[in-house]
Design a protein around this motif. Structure first.
Motif, PDB file in Angstrom:
ATOM      1  N   LYS A  19     -98.929 -35.123 -35.957  1.00 13.78           N
ATOM      2  CA  LYS A  19     -98.396 -36.181 -36.833  1.00 13.78           C
ATOM      3  C   LYS A  19     -97.140 -36.806 -36.234  1.00 13.78           C
ATOM      4  O   LYS A  19     -96.959 -38.018 -36.267  1.00 13.78           O
ATOM      5  N   GLU A  20     -96.299 -35.963 -35.661  1.00 13.19           N
ATOM      6  CA  GLU A  20     -95.003 -36.414 -35.140  1.00 13.19           C
ATOM      7  C   GLU A  20     -95.164 -37.299 -33.901  1.00 13.19           C
ATOM      8  O   GLU A  20     -94.228 -37.957 -33.486  1.00 13.19           O
ATOM      9  N   PRO A  54     -88.894 -28.924 -37.189  1.00 18.34           N
ATOM     10  CA  PRO A  54     -90.150 -28.209 -37.405  1.00 18.34           C
ATOM     11  C   PRO A  54     -91.338 -29.165 -37.258  1.00 18.34           C
ATOM     12  O   PRO A  54     -91.390 -30.214 -37.910  1.00 18.34           O
ATOM     13  N   VAL A  55     -92.272 -28.809 -36.389  1.00 13.88           N
ATOM     14  CA  VAL A  55     -93.409 -29.707 -36.121  1.00 13.88           C
ATOM     15  C   VAL A  55     -94.743 -28.946 -36.158  1.00 13.88           C
ATOM     16  O   VAL A  55     -95.687 -29.319 -35.476  1.00 13.88           O
ATOM     17  N   ALA A  56     -94.778 -27.868 -36.945  1.00 15.27           N
ATOM     18  CA  ALA A  56     -95.970 -27.016 -36.920  1.00 15.27           C
ATOM     19  C   ALA A  56     -96.947 -27.289 -38.060  1.00 15.27           C
ATOM     20  O   ALA A  56     -97.978 -26.635 -38.163  1.00 15.27           O
ATOM     21  N   GLY A  57     -96.648 -28.274 -38.903  1.00 14.60           N
ATOM     22  CA  GLY A  57     -97.525 -28.544 -40.062  1.00 14.60           C
ATOM     23  C   GLY A  57     -98.847 -29.173 -39.626  1.00 14.60           C
ATOM     24  O   GLY A  57     -98.990 -29.665 -38.507  1.00 14.60           O
ATOM     25  N   PHE A  58     -99.834 -29.153 -40.540  1.00 20.53           N
ATOM     26  CA  PHE A  58    -101.152 -29.710 -40.233  1.00 20.53           C
ATOM     27  C   PHE A  58    -101.229 -31.221 -40.450  1.00 20.53           C
ATOM     28  O   PHE A  58    -102.157 -31.865 -39.992  1.00 20.53           O
ATOM     29  N   GLY A  59    -100.285 -31.781 -41.184  1.00 18.17           N
ATOM     30  CA  GLY A  59    -100.314 -33.232 -41.438  1.00 18.17           C
ATOM     31  C   GLY A  59    -101.559 -33.670 -42.185  1.00 18.17           C
ATOM     32  O   GLY A  59    -102.156 -34.702 -41.883  1.00 18.17           O
ATOM     33  N   THR A  60    -101.944 -32.881 -43.189  1.00 18.38           N
ATOM     34  CA  THR A  60    -103.220 -33.163 -43.875  1.00 18.38           C
ATOM     35  C   THR A  60    -103.217 -34.488 -44.636  1.00 18.38           C
ATOM     36  O   THR A  60    -104.273 -35.070 -44.848  1.00 18.38           O
ATOM     37  N   ARG A  61    -102.018 -34.966 -44.998  1.00 17.82           N
ATOM     38  CA  ARG A  61    -101.982 -36.225 -45.759  1.00 17.82           C
ATOM     39  C   ARG A  61    -102.307 -37.435 -44.893  1.00 17.82           C
ATOM     40  O   ARG A  61    -102.532 -38.518 -45.415  1.00 17.82           O
ATOM     41  N   PRO A  81     -98.844 -22.360 -40.253  1.00 12.85           N
ATOM     42  CA  PRO A  81     -97.874 -23.051 -41.121  1.00 12.85           C
ATOM     43  C   PRO A  81     -97.717 -22.386 -42.482  1.00 12.85           C
ATOM     44  O   PRO A  81     -98.404 -22.723 -43.445  1.00 12.85           O
ATOM     45  N   ASN A  82     -96.811 -21.439 -42.545  1.00 15.96           N
ATOM     46  CA  ASN A  82     -96.571 -20.672 -43.776  1.00 15.96           C
ATOM     47  C   ASN A  82     -95.498 -21.288 -44.652  1.00 15.96           C
ATOM     48  O   ASN A  82     -94.966 -20.635 -45.538  1.00 15.96           O
ATOM     49  N   GLY A  83     -95.122 -22.520 -44.343  1.00 18.90           N
ATOM     50  CA  GLY A  83     -94.110 -23.189 -45.154  1.00 18.90           C
ATOM     51  C   GLY A  83     -92.870 -23.527 -44.344  1.00 18.90           C
ATOM     52  O   GLY A  83     -92.606 -22.924 -43.300  1.00 18.90           O
ATOM     53  N   GLN A 117     -94.660 -21.253 -34.450  1.00 20.44           N
ATOM     54  CA  GLN A 117     -94.952 -20.700 -35.772  1.00 20.44           C
ATOM     55  C   GLN A 117     -96.477 -20.558 -35.768  1.00 20.44           C
ATOM     56  O   GLN A 117     -97.186 -21.566 -35.795  1.00 20.44           O
ATOM     57  N   PRO A 136     -89.092 -34.137 -39.034  1.00 20.71           N
ATOM     58  CA  PRO A 136     -89.380 -35.240 -38.119  1.00 20.71           C
ATOM     59  C   PRO A 136     -90.345 -36.283 -38.664  1.00 20.71           C
ATOM     60  O   PRO A 136     -90.557 -37.304 -38.014  1.00 20.71           O
ATOM     61  N   ASP A 137     -90.913 -36.037 -39.844  1.00 22.55           N
ATOM     62  CA  ASP A 137     -91.764 -37.110 -40.388  1.00 22.55           C
ATOM     63  C   ASP A 137     -90.961 -38.064 -41.274  1.00 22.55           C
ATOM     64  O   ASP A 137     -91.493 -39.041 -41.785  1.00 22.55           O
TER      65      ASP A 137
HETATM   66  P1  UTP Z   1     -94.703 -31.429 -44.571  1.00 22.80           P
HETATM   67  O1  UTP Z   1     -95.169 -30.635 -45.722  1.00 22.80           O
HETATM   68  O2  UTP Z   1     -94.341 -32.852 -44.772  1.00 22.80           O
HETATM   69  O3  UTP Z   1     -95.752 -31.404 -43.366  1.00 22.80           O
HETATM   70  O4  UTP Z   1     -93.511 -30.639 -43.877  1.00 22.80           O
HETATM   71  P2  UTP Z   1     -97.262 -30.969 -43.314  1.00 22.80           P
HETATM   72  O5  UTP Z   1     -97.446 -29.595 -43.848  1.00 22.80           O
HETATM   73  O6  UTP Z   1     -97.685 -31.223 -41.915  1.00 22.80           O
HETATM   74  O7  UTP Z   1     -97.888 -32.076 -44.272  1.00 22.80           O
HETATM   75  P3  UTP Z   1     -99.226 -32.136 -45.143  1.00 22.80           P
HETATM   76  O8  UTP Z   1     -98.772 -31.842 -46.542  1.00 22.80           O
HETATM   77  O9  UTP Z   1    -100.228 -31.167 -44.581  1.00 22.80           O
HETATM   78  O10 UTP Z   1     -99.681 -33.562 -45.001  1.00 22.80           O
HETATM   79  C1  UTP Z   1     -92.351 -31.263 -43.334  1.00 22.80           C
HETATM   80  C2  UTP Z   1     -92.194 -30.906 -41.861  1.00 22.80           C
HETATM   81  O11 UTP Z   1     -92.173 -29.496 -41.698  1.00 22.80           O
HETATM   82  C3  UTP Z   1     -93.139 -29.084 -40.751  1.00 22.80           C
HETATM   83  C4  UTP Z   1     -94.156 -30.204 -40.656  1.00 22.80           C
HETATM   84  O12 UTP Z   1     -94.711 -30.262 -39.339  1.00 22.80           O
HETATM   85  C5  UTP Z   1     -93.339 -31.430 -41.008  1.00 22.80           C
HETATM   86  O13 UTP Z   1     -92.799 -32.049 -39.869  1.00 22.80           O
HETATM   87  N1  UTP Z   1     -93.726 -27.805 -41.195  1.00 22.80           N
HETATM   88  C6  UTP Z   1     -94.178 -27.659 -42.471  1.00 22.80           C
HETATM   89  C7  UTP Z   1     -93.812 -26.762 -40.302  1.00 22.80           C
HETATM   90  O14 UTP Z   1     -93.388 -26.881 -39.120  1.00 22.80           O
HETATM   91  N2  UTP Z   1     -94.366 -25.585 -40.725  1.00 22.80           N
HETATM   92  C8  UTP Z   1     -94.831 -25.416 -41.974  1.00 22.80           C
HETATM   93  O15 UTP Z   1     -95.320 -24.313 -42.292  1.00 22.80           O
HETATM   94  C9  UTP Z   1     -94.729 -26.490 -42.877  1.00 22.80           C
END
Ligand code: UTP
Length: 301
Positions: A28-29, A11-18, A109-111, A106, A133-134
């Motif tokens: 991020k990936e 899964p690589v759809a997160g925002f990587g806000t941290r 990013p709904n989780g 996705q 992948p992080d």
């Molecule tokens: P993380 O919670 O570490 O990623 O999810 P994030 O949401 O990018 O991080 P922050 O909290 O905003 O910094 C673990 C993995 O799951 C993916 C993220 O891309 C990450 O690789 N993920 C998470 C999704 O693909 N979709 C989501 O809705 C949430």
């Protein structure tokens, strides 16, 4: 006992806000951990464990990932013409075989649970691996990769298998923690799992480290699951429900885990993977020692 695991979800759809602002325009990936994107280490781990097909769950602004694992025709042709064979060799692991990767969106990013559910049609009715992948895993010398070790436990016991690593007890409240049941020759039964337990209540010091082998019944559970912590569809909630029907085994990873989704984890990973890289290790050690000495002198002056 367990069927062969052929497919993995990344899964690589997160925002990587941290890790903002680095992740504003670059996934991020795709941030380089020493000399390659973080995701390359994770794809290498999956393939070394026998994975044949990777399903990337992506989102907007993530197209660099798809391009990275494709052929780069102009670049490769230019390297060939200039006889740059070492660089061409470096590109080899970046090319996934035609048809060996799928990309599914996705839209928001709904989780993590929702991201996994987005891959349901491509995975179909078979057990699969899930790799965050992080999280980069560096095995101890002579030890197998994290997913590879989990594959053995799955082959022996079937069911679901989760990778775990030890965490100092004072940090256990920041992680998903497992309760350890009966020990097996390989791995142990997971008696329970708790997401971010209140301080002092963690059932063990073993946290869920970002590697999973799951049975396809998880998709039905995620389909109707209500939103949990943070208003997101949480994978841990889904696994908790699946535990009522199926076995879960834990495998403690023999090696170091780097969380590249966190600024200091990312810094550590970059240093560690430079130090572990045969061709660069001595120079990396000298450069890091020098920078530490300079920083100490500046702080003292
Ligand atoms: P993380 O919670 O570490 O990623 O999810 P994030 O949401 O990018 O991080 P922050 O909290 O905003 O910094 C673990 C993995 O799951 C993916 C993220 O891309 C990450 O690789 N993920 C998470 C999704 O693909 N979709 C989501 O809705 C949430």
């Amino acid at each position: 006992m367990g069927a062969k695991i052929r497919k993995a979800i990344l899964p690589v759809a997160g925002f990587g806000t941290r890790v903002l602002p680095a992740t504003k325009a670059v996934p991020k990936e795709m941030l380089a951990v020493f000399d390659r994107p973080a995701i390359q280490y994770v794809v290498d781990e999956a393939r070394a464990a026998g994975i044949e097909h990777i399903v990337f769950v992506t989102g907007r602004n993530k197209s660099a990932i798809e391009d990275y694992f494709d052929v780069a025709y102009e670049l490769e042709e230019s390297l060939r013409q200039k006889n740059k064979t070492a660089q061409l060799e470096d590109l080899k692991p970046t090319r996934l075989e035609a048809g060996a990767a799928s990309f599914v969106r996705q839209q928001y990013p709904n989780g993590l649970g929702h991201a996994v559910w987005c891959a349901r049609d491509i995975i179909g009715d078979e057990p699969f691996a899930l790799l965050l992948p992080d999280m980069i895993m560096v095995p101890d010398s002579g030890a197998p990769g994290c997913l590879e070790a989990m594959m053995d436990v799955h082959a022996a016991h079937g069911g679901n298998v989760i990778g775990v690593s030890a965490v100092a007890p004072e940090f256990a409240h920041q992680y998903g923690i497992v309760a350890v049941g009966a020990k097996k020759t390989q791995g142990f039964e997971i008696a329970d799992m708790v997401e971010k337990p209140a301080i002092g209540t963690a059932p063990s010091n073993l946290y869920i480290n970002g590697r999973y082998i799951l049975q396809p019944q998880i998709f039905n559970i995620l389909e109707t699951q209500e939103r949990g912590a943070g208003g997101e569809i949480q994978l841990t909630d889904g696994m908790h429900k699946l535990m009522a029907q199926q076995t879960f085994h834990g495998v403690e990873f023999q090696g170091r885990v780097y969380d590249c989704g966190d600024k200091i984890g990312y810094l550590r990973a970059t240093a560690a993977l430079a130090l572990a890289n045969g061709g660069f290790s001595a120079d990396a050690r000298a450069a890091l020692a020098e920078e530490l000495a300079i920083a100490a002198a500046r702080a003292g002056s």
